[in-house]
Write an enzyme that holds these catalytic residues in place. Structure first.
Site, PDB file in Angstrom:
ATOM      1  N   CYS A  25      -3.530   7.304  -4.385  1.00  0.00           N
ATOM      2  CA  CYS A  25      -3.269   5.864  -4.365  1.00  0.00           C
ATOM      3  C   CYS A  25      -1.842   5.572  -4.866  1.00  0.00           C
ATOM      4  O   CYS A  25      -1.557   5.708  -6.063  1.00  0.00           O
ATOM      5  CB  CYS A  25      -4.298   5.093  -5.192  1.00  0.00           C
ATOM      6  SG  CYS A  25      -4.224   3.317  -4.847  1.00  0.00           S
ATOM      7  N   CYS A  60       0.861  -1.185   0.000  1.00  0.00           N
ATOM      8  CA  CYS A  60       0.000   0.000   0.000  1.00  0.00           C
ATOM      9  C   CYS A  60       0.898   1.235   0.000  1.00  0.00           C
ATOM     10  O   CYS A  60       1.726   1.395   0.905  1.00  0.00           O
ATOM     11  CB  CYS A  60      -0.902  -0.015   1.230  1.00  0.00           C
ATOM     12  SG  CYS A  60      -1.922   1.457   1.353  1.00  0.00           S
TER      13      CYS A  60
HETATM   14  O1  PYC Z   1      -1.959   3.993  -1.685  1.00  0.00           O
HETATM   15  O2  PYC Z   1      -1.451   2.042  -2.520  1.00  0.00           O
HETATM   16  C1  PYC Z   1      -2.231   2.807  -1.981  1.00  0.00           C
HETATM   17  C2  PYC Z   1      -3.571   2.314  -1.628  1.00  0.00           C
HETATM   18  C3  PYC Z   1      -4.087   1.081  -1.859  1.00  0.00           C
HETATM   19  C4  PYC Z   1      -5.386   1.099  -1.364  1.00  0.00           C
HETATM   20  C5  PYC Z   1      -5.617   2.331  -0.843  1.00  0.00           C
HETATM   21  N1  PYC Z   1      -4.505   3.063  -1.008  1.00  0.00           N
END
Ligand code: PYC
Length: 330
Positions: free
Chosen positions: A251, A91
């Site tokens: 993300c 993550c």
């Molecule tokens: O930042 O990799 C990330 C992530 C995965 C799910 C939510 N955030």
């Protein structure tokens, strides 16, 4: 009061997305590697994840990380990532949160102005450079790659949907939101989320992706709906995640997957900056460092930079008489 469980935690958010870093109370999860520990945790300890991320201690978009001793000599800490969607291999926003917590609380030796934290994650070794002047954390992620370009899937209510599947620590189905005729607007979040969940269901039923070197990393729990960037960002995303929420950050692993997809399409070169904007307007800056082999495929080594802020420190408890020992979700 009798406590059945007692956890210490440092809460943070990375560009809007929470990471509850569990610093004590879980114990050492058995396993020779962090990937083994993740599978053991999923099989035998998932009630701990549910207790820590579900209501009433968490919420429907809660995310966290459990610190563990590392399983490899070149790492400072091991990490298991927990979310409402399960136990992720990697993550990005969580890693930025973990690095910030480790540095700010003195859990790693700090060097000025850059402290490098080496993290043993289920997906592989991830390096995090924390800049003490700016709080910017730059993570060097595991290799990312384009798994499939121009795939199609039939989705009830949507018809044929065209997507690219890419890996950046998790698998991401990537498609422009305008393919579905839905405006990129937070007022449309319910329609966007419903479409994302249907698309991931159909992909997992028809064409479930798996990592070429670790088949335990498989399945698509994330649909990255893209929109053209604005005001200096190269792209924006609405990141729909199982079982029904949006990433508040851009993300981290999704940004790596997106860069791998663009690189495979010849649209992002090695060394070029890629600014990715979240559904709430926060940004990560990504970059590809080099191409590397990954089994019989070609992958890219990505970096992602963003900031996290500590929001609280505390203990999370389970009273022995609590009727919701694993929390709940609505
Ligand atoms: O930042 O990799 C990330 C992530 C995965 C799910 C939510 N955030």
């Amino acid at each position: 009061m009798r406590f059945a469980k007692y956890f210490s935690a440092v809460d943070s958010h990375t560009e809007g997305m929470p990471t509850r870093v569990i610093t004590g109370g879980v114990g050492v999860i058995p396993g020779e590697t962090m990937a083994d520990k993740r599978l053991n945790f999923i099989k035998n300890h998932d009630h701990i994840r549910r207790l820590l991320v579900n209501e009433p201690r968490g919420h429907a978009a809660m995310s966290g990380a459990i610190l563990q001793p590392p399983t490899r000599p070149d790492a400072d800490w091991g990490v298991l990532y927990i979310e409402v969607s399960g136990c992720l291999p990697m993550c990005g926003h969580g890693t930025i949160g973990v690095a910030t917590v480790l540095v700010e609380t003195g859990m790693v030796e700090v060097t000025e102005p850059i402290t490098t934290v080496r993290l043993d994650t289920p997906a592989g070794l991830v390096l995090a450079d924390y800049d003490t002047r700016t709080k910017l954390v730059t993570i060097r992620n595991v290799p990312a790659y384009a798994h499939e370009l121009d795939a199609t899937v039939q989705v009830p209510g949507l018809g044929e949907v065209r997507y690219d599947m890419a890996y950046g620590g998790n698998f991401y189905a990537i498609l422009p939101l305008d393919q579905l005729g839905i405006p990129f607007d937070r007022t449309e979040k319910d329609r966007i989320l419903a479409a994302g969940l249907s698309i991931m269901d159909e992909i997992n039923a028809a064409n479930r992706p798996a990592h070429p070197l670790d088949p335990a990393i498989n399945g698509c729990k994330h649909v990255q709906f893209t929109a053209p960037g604005q005001d200096g960002a190269h792209s924006r995303n609405a990141m729909a995640i199982h079982p029904g929420w949006f990433d508040r950050s851009p993300c981290g692993t999704g940004t790596c997957a997106r860069m791998a997809q663009l690189h495979a399409r010849g649209e992002l070169g090695i060394g070029a900056d890629f600014v990715n904007e979240s559904f709430i307007g926060t940004r990560f800056i990504g970059r590809l460092l080099e191409e590397v082999p990954l089994g019989d495929r070609t992958a890219v080594v990505p970096t992602v930079a963003g900031r996290a802020w500590i929001t609280g420190m505390g203990q999370y408890l389970l009273d022995a008489t609590d009727p919701f020992p694993e929390g709940f979700s609505l």
